[in-house]
Design a protein around this motif. Structure first.
Motif, PDB file in Angstrom:
ATOM      1  N   SER A  49      -3.243  72.823  45.739  1.00 60.80           N
ATOM      2  CA  SER A  49      -3.053  71.475  46.269  1.00 60.80           C
ATOM      3  C   SER A  49      -1.689  70.988  45.813  1.00 60.80           C
ATOM      4  O   SER A  49      -1.241  71.320  44.711  1.00 60.80           O
ATOM      5  N   MET A  62       2.018  64.471  48.656  1.00 60.78           N
ATOM      6  CA  MET A  62       2.170  64.954  50.031  1.00 60.78           C
ATOM      7  C   MET A  62       3.629  65.340  50.291  1.00 60.78           C
ATOM      8  O   MET A  62       4.543  64.663  49.833  1.00 60.78           O
ATOM      9  N   TYR A 108       0.235  75.297  55.386  1.00 66.74           N
ATOM     10  CA  TYR A 108       0.165  73.983  54.768  1.00 66.74           C
ATOM     11  C   TYR A 108      -0.680  73.090  55.653  1.00 66.74           C
ATOM     12  O   TYR A 108      -0.479  73.035  56.870  1.00 66.74           O
ATOM     13  N   LYS A 109      -1.646  72.394  55.047  1.00 67.86           N
ATOM     14  CA  LYS A 109      -2.485  71.457  55.792  1.00 67.86           C
ATOM     15  C   LYS A 109      -3.046  70.422  54.835  1.00 67.86           C
ATOM     16  O   LYS A 109      -3.567  70.767  53.782  1.00 67.86           O
ATOM     17  N   ASP A 110      -2.919  69.169  55.212  1.00 68.06           N
ATOM     18  CA  ASP A 110      -3.520  68.067  54.455  1.00 68.06           C
ATOM     19  C   ASP A 110      -3.188  68.109  52.959  1.00 68.06           C
ATOM     20  O   ASP A 110      -4.048  67.857  52.117  1.00 68.06           O
ATOM     21  N   GLY A 111      -1.958  68.473  52.613  1.00 68.65           N
ATOM     22  CA  GLY A 111      -1.564  68.496  51.209  1.00 68.65           C
ATOM     23  C   GLY A 111      -2.020  69.732  50.457  1.00 68.65           C
ATOM     24  O   GLY A 111      -1.962  69.770  49.235  1.00 68.65           O
ATOM     25  N   ASN A 112      -2.475  70.741  51.184  1.00 72.21           N
ATOM     26  CA  ASN A 112      -2.938  71.980  50.557  1.00 72.21           C
ATOM     27  C   ASN A 112      -2.165  73.168  51.105  1.00 72.21           C
ATOM     28  O   ASN A 112      -1.773  73.183  52.273  1.00 72.21           O
ATOM     29  N   ASP A 129       2.921  74.611  59.461  1.00 69.36           N
ATOM     30  CA  ASP A 129       2.347  73.344  59.036  1.00 69.36           C
ATOM     31  C   ASP A 129       1.170  73.078  59.962  1.00 69.36           C
ATOM     32  O   ASP A 129       1.355  72.670  61.111  1.00 69.36           O
ATOM     33  N   ASP A 143      -0.898  70.821  59.972  1.00 66.33           N
ATOM     34  CA  ASP A 143      -1.059  69.415  60.311  1.00 66.33           C
ATOM     35  C   ASP A 143      -0.382  69.095  61.647  1.00 66.33           C
ATOM     36  O   ASP A 143      -0.749  68.145  62.318  1.00 66.33           O
ATOM     37  N   ASN A 160      -9.836  74.716  60.837  1.00 63.29           N
ATOM     38  CA  ASN A 160      -9.695  73.356  60.315  1.00 63.29           C
ATOM     39  C   ASN A 160     -10.330  73.184  58.945  1.00 63.29           C
ATOM     40  O   ASN A 160     -10.323  72.085  58.404  1.00 63.29           O
ATOM     41  N   PRO A 183     -10.574  72.898  55.120  1.00 63.95           N
ATOM     42  CA  PRO A 183      -9.535  72.587  54.130  1.00 63.95           C
ATOM     43  C   PRO A 183      -9.123  73.859  53.383  1.00 63.95           C
ATOM     44  O   PRO A 183      -9.964  74.679  53.032  1.00 63.95           O
ATOM     45  N   SER A 219     -10.891  74.635  50.181  1.00 61.31           N
ATOM     46  CA  SER A 219     -12.347  74.659  50.274  1.00 61.31           C
ATOM     47  C   SER A 219     -12.947  75.631  49.261  1.00 61.31           C
ATOM     48  O   SER A 219     -12.479  76.763  49.126  1.00 61.31           O
TER      49      SER A 219
END
Length: 141
Positions: free
Chosen positions: A11, A15, A43-47, A97, A99, A114, A116, A119
């Motif tokens: 993580s 951001m 990279y997705k949602d800050g991860n 990315d 996102d 999708n 996380p 996860s």
């Protein structure tokens, strides 16, 4: 030369904006090319999820450097293995990315993409990591 591959998720401590991601990526590509490192960074949602491949010593050095980077937290090594050939031969460091993508428009879309990137499911079942990467590569070829 013995090839080695590690997949980790982390993580970001804050951001990342597009410019910051692109600057980090440019530095990584230059450094990785010199060290014979290839792979892919998602990279997705800050991860982040990243596949790193190359000589085992270089892969482990890079993961240590990433672990010490204050921009990363909660680093989880999901899978490591010796490989016979690179999966990302032509990519000093591919990047996407997630996102920015309207993923549902891609042929073969799966809601799995999708999930996380941090996860717990990835840590519990490392085959999911390979499934995520394989789906990503298939969609983006």
């Amino acid at each position: 030369m013995s090839l080695y591959q590690t997949i980790y998720a982390s993580s970001s401590s804050s951001m990342f904006g597009k410019d910051e991601l692109m600057q980090m990526l440019a530095k990584s590509r230059e450094s990785n090319a010199k060290k014979g490192i290839t792979g892919i960074l998602l990279y997705k949602d800050g991860n982040f999820m990243q596949v790193i491949e190359g000589e085992e010593v270089e892969v482990n050095k890079l993961l240590e450097k990433i672990s010490a980077d204050p921009r990363h937290k909660r680093i989880l090594r999901l899978h490591s293995r010796r490989i016979k050939k690179r999966e990302f031969t032509d990519w000093s460091m591919a990047f996407r990315d997630l996102d920015d993508l309207d993923l549902h428009k891609y042929p073969g879309y799966s809601d799995f993409l999708n999930m996380p990137l941090d996860s717990p499911a990835f840590e519990e079942d490392s085959s999911l990591v390979h499934k995520l990467i394989a789906n990503f590569v298939r969609i983006n070829r």
